[in-house]
Design a protein around this motif. Sequence first.
Motif, PDB file in Angstrom:
ATOM      1  N   ARG A 125       0.811  -1.242   0.001  1.00  0.00           N
ATOM      2  CA  ARG A 125       0.084  -0.062   0.047  1.00  0.00           C
ATOM      3  C   ARG A 125       0.706   1.349  -0.094  1.00  0.00           C
ATOM      4  O   ARG A 125       0.562   2.287  -0.630  1.00  0.00           O
ATOM      5  N   CYS A 143      -0.521  -4.899  -5.290  1.00  0.00           N
ATOM      6  CA  CYS A 143      -1.454  -4.499  -4.173  1.00  0.00           C
ATOM      7  C   CYS A 143      -2.858  -5.481  -4.253  1.00  0.00           C
ATOM      8  O   CYS A 143      -3.237  -5.715  -3.270  1.00  0.00           O
ATOM      9  N   ALA A 179      -2.019  -8.724  -3.058  1.00  0.00           N
ATOM     10  CA  ALA A 179      -1.835  -8.708  -1.473  1.00  0.00           C
ATOM     11  C   ALA A 179      -3.171  -8.553  -0.723  1.00  0.00           C
ATOM     12  O   ALA A 179      -3.173  -8.609   0.306  1.00  0.00           O
ATOM     13  N   GLY A 180      -4.114  -8.690  -1.632  1.00  0.00           N
ATOM     14  CA  GLY A 180      -5.731  -8.468  -1.013  1.00  0.00           C
ATOM     15  C   GLY A 180      -5.911  -7.131  -0.509  1.00  0.00           C
ATOM     16  O   GLY A 180      -7.272  -7.037   0.088  1.00  0.00           O
ATOM     17  N   HIS A 181      -5.456  -6.107  -1.151  1.00  0.00           N
ATOM     18  CA  HIS A 181      -5.864  -4.597  -0.797  1.00  0.00           C
ATOM     19  C   HIS A 181      -6.891  -4.183  -1.684  1.00  0.00           C
ATOM     20  O   HIS A 181      -6.576  -3.148  -2.438  1.00  0.00           O
ATOM     21  N   ARG A 182      -7.915  -4.753  -2.077  1.00  0.00           N
ATOM     22  CA  ARG A 182      -8.607  -4.178  -3.358  1.00  0.00           C
ATOM     23  C   ARG A 182      -9.397  -2.819  -2.878  1.00  0.00           C
ATOM     24  O   ARG A 182      -9.473  -1.965  -3.687  1.00  0.00           O
ATOM     25  N   ALA A 183     -10.047  -2.864  -1.625  1.00  0.00           N
ATOM     26  CA  ALA A 183     -10.700  -1.517  -1.186  1.00  0.00           C
ATOM     27  C   ALA A 183      -9.433  -0.207  -1.103  1.00  0.00           C
ATOM     28  O   ALA A 183      -9.970   0.673  -1.509  1.00  0.00           O
ATOM     29  N   PHE A 184      -8.465  -0.681  -0.827  1.00  0.00           N
ATOM     30  CA  PHE A 184      -7.456   0.408  -0.790  1.00  0.00           C
ATOM     31  C   PHE A 184      -7.033   0.725  -2.105  1.00  0.00           C
ATOM     32  O   PHE A 184      -6.879   2.099  -2.521  1.00  0.00           O
ATOM     33  N   PHE A 185      -7.067   0.036  -3.048  1.00  0.00           N
ATOM     34  CA  PHE A 185      -6.670   0.441  -4.415  1.00  0.00           C
ATOM     35  C   PHE A 185      -7.905   1.041  -4.960  1.00  0.00           C
ATOM     36  O   PHE A 185      -7.666   1.924  -5.676  1.00  0.00           O
ATOM     37  N   THR A 229      -7.634   4.662  -3.758  1.00  0.00           N
ATOM     38  CA  THR A 229      -6.521   5.276  -4.226  1.00  0.00           C
ATOM     39  C   THR A 229      -6.882   5.622  -5.731  1.00  0.00           C
ATOM     40  O   THR A 229      -6.554   6.804  -6.086  1.00  0.00           O
TER      41      THR A 229
END
Length: 412
Positions: free
Chosen positions: A87, A121, A124-130, A133
Amino acid sequence: MSAAAQTEANSEHTVFRYLATAIEDGRESARGARAYAKDAGFAAGVALGCVGTMLLAPDGRTGLDAPAWVLGLAGSAALPARHRFPRAVLLVTVVAMLAYQLRGYPDGSPVLPVLVAVYRCIRAGHRAFFAATALASLAISLGSLPLLPLGDDALRAALEKRFLTFGWVVACAMAAAMRIQHEAMLAQAEERAAENAQRSADEERLRIARELHDTLTHSISVIKVQAGVAVHLSKKRGEEPPPALLAIQEASGDAARELRSTLHVLRNADGGAEGVGLERLPELVERARGSGVPAEVAVAGERPELPAEVDRAAYRIVQESLTNVARHAGPAAAVGIRVSYEPDRVVVQVDDDGAADPAAPPAPGIGLTGMAERVAALGGELHAAPRPEGGFRVRAELPVRQPDGPAAGAAT
């Protein structure tokens, strides 16, 4: 074991563990250095791609000055850390790209590091963060266009480029998501294959158990009953039953018990043969003597608490060796059995003075092959061959040291 010997054994074990830990740490450091060098090389390749696009991208607008090169390459410099901080690396690459665009430099150059960071990203499983962003960066990128001194045609071209950049970002994210889905499908397929293989193995074990029960159990029961009847009739006539007949009666009873234990193992995947170990060695030797094989036992060292598989393997090796002596060594062969308990291993040696010829070693049969497989499964060593002075020797060295602890023989 004396206190001094215990202290010495513990000290040696501590030294070995320290050395093993140091070696493993060195290997981990080497693997980490290789991984970092690989990531740094990949980042350098991305940086070269950015340099190429920056040199080809100028379109008559703001020229490439020092800040342009710094912003164009900042995202690439952050890529080696993308595995540990996906992230943070995504934020760095996006901020560098937005700053590059806000200063009016030619579009497109810093997008390569962003695509790499997006892929990592998502993996790594950070779909909401992507998603957050990406939407925020799109809003900032489009909102900054009216602030740039561009004509209608240049503004339209810049708008198309930024939507194209956003499309590449979304496509990269979809590729990462599809890769995750593909890996999950492969894992499910492997799990199903493993379950099918386990089911087939269970069915085969049950089939073998049924065959053994329907054939051997009946035959052994008949032998036991007939031997018992013969012993009873001998005693009824006032005669002493022959030792061989008593040995047959006892051996058939033991064979029936061991067959039941084997059937239990076959019917239960996590089962184990109970009550089979070196503590039953005297009974085994007595049966051998009753069947006409003179056998003597010598034990060296104090018997520790052995792992069940080691205890069982040692017993089976002696048992199979005595069987081979009775079958192949000749009627006058004598047997010497020696069991040595050492701090980190158990050594079982069976010598006979039978008819084995060193010049013509026997071909390994099922018995010797089974011994070798038992010993190899425990990480030990097996030597089975004719002796130079005549006869046959079976020597098995079985380690008892636990993988992450002291030797079983060191416990007091």
